[in-house]
Scaffold this active site. Structure first.
Site, short mmCIF file in Angstrom:
data_model
loop_
_atom_site.label_atom_id
_atom_site.label_comp_id
_atom_site.label_asym_id
_atom_site.label_seq_id
_atom_site.Cartn_x
_atom_site.Cartn_y
_atom_site.Cartn_z
N LYS A 94 0.83 -1.20 0.00
CA LYS A 94 0.00 0.00 0.00
C LYS A 94 0.87 1.26 0.00
CE LYS A 94 0.86 1.69 4.09
NZ LYS A 94 1.26 3.07 4.36
N ASP B 236 0.65 8.53 3.49
CA ASP B 236 1.24 7.19 3.51
C ASP B 236 0.75 6.42 4.74
OD1 ASP B 236 3.54 5.33 2.37
OD2 ASP B 236 3.76 5.40 4.55
#
Length: 310
Positions: free
Chosen positions: A93, A171
């Site tokens: 991810k 993030d």
């Protein structure tokens, strides 16, 4: 499972997350085996190592799948090359720099009859599924997300996170959004956002979001990379049956202040168990809801410049 039948996985990009999470997770996941690595500057003892995915593909080394642990901005080119070579692909991810490019990869995986798996590791935290089950039948009134950590601890010397496509504070923030989009019974959408960008950086160091759903949910999120004291990864939910809280990034679940669950997280072995199962079925799993929320945040946001970050 016979080791000869294990899914042979090559890690592409041997940075911090690969070393801290992926290498161990592959060793612990039934049906997975680390077959090679590709990184221009790093390698692992006893594992075939190559400077690039291209060199690995040209070498004739046997492997079935790649785990792409590179920065997201370069991941799509690598994923497309792996899929074209007949390999299954796991995407760390966030799965890519844009929604459109990951959508294109999904179509390519379908044409190649290969698995594409966009991982959201926080969804495998122990509190997530119990929270989802409790919220399925409740009226949700409000949600507050606080996701605050020290960037110097988690991303030491990683300048790519401050460049376009690097996501900045999203993030880690996308981890909260991946939990949110898993536990809620209805989709949510961003209505307002504020991004705080350091004077010398291209991505935000902090962000404030407001979001809702079609029934008027009052949702707010605060992401911050500046704290140097206690860190906070909490989602608080007000429902018609009382409050629910997910703490420590999904390790703890509380209801009405009562602790229901507090378990160690084993997210990455669960990711690889899921990936090998998907690869065995020739199926893909790509949920873009968390990435879409980040993209919409950048579309709607008001931007403010704050002091430079070094």
């Amino acid at each position: 499972m016979d080791p000869q039948d294990a899914c042979r996985i090559a890690i592409i990009g041997l940075g911090k997350v690969a070393r801290d999470r992926h290498v161990d997770a592959i060793s612990r996941a039934p049906g997975a085996r680390l077959a090679a690595t590709a990184d221009p500057q790093a390698s692992l003892p006893g594992i075939p190592a190559f400077p690039s995915l291209e060199a690995l593909l040209a070498s004739g080394t046997g492997f079935d799948a790649v785990a792409l642990c590179t920065p997201p901005a370069i991941r799509t080119r690598l994923a497309a090359a792996a899929l074209a070579a007949g390999k299954h692909v796991l995407l760390e991810k966030p799965p890519g720099a844009t929604v459109a490019e990951v959508t294109a990869l999904t179509h390519l995986a379908h044409r190649q009859h290969r698995t594409l798996y966009a991982t959201w590791h926080s969804r495998h935290a122990p509190a997530v599924e119990p929270a989802r089950a409790r919220l399925a039948t409740r009226r949700i009134r409000a949600i507050r997300i606080d996701w605050k950590e020290d960037v110097r601890h988690w991303h030491p010397g990683q300048d790519w996170i401050w460049e376009p496509g690097g996501f900045g504070v999203f993030d880690p923030g996308i981890n909260a959004l991946s939990i949110l989009t898993r536990i809620l019974p209805r989709p949510v959408f961003v209505t307002d956002a504020e991004l705080l960008l350091p004077a010398n950086r291209a991505t935000p160091i902090a962000a404030h979001l407001r979001f809702t759903d079609t029934e008027g949910l009052d949702g707010r999120a605060a992401f911050d990379w500046r704290p140097t004291g206690p860190e906070d990864w909490t989602i608080r939910i007000e429902t018609d049956e009382g409050p629910l809280a997910i703490e420590r990034g999904g390790r703890r679940l509380l209801e009405g202040g009562l602790l229901l669950l507090d378990q160690p997280k084993a997210e990455y072995p669960a990711i690889y168990s899921r990936f090998t199962a998907l690869a065995g079925q020739g199926a893909s799993e790509v949920d873009l809801a968390p990435l879409a929320l980040v993209a919409d945040t950048f579309l709607l946001s008001r931007r403010h410049t704050v002091e430079a970050f070094h």
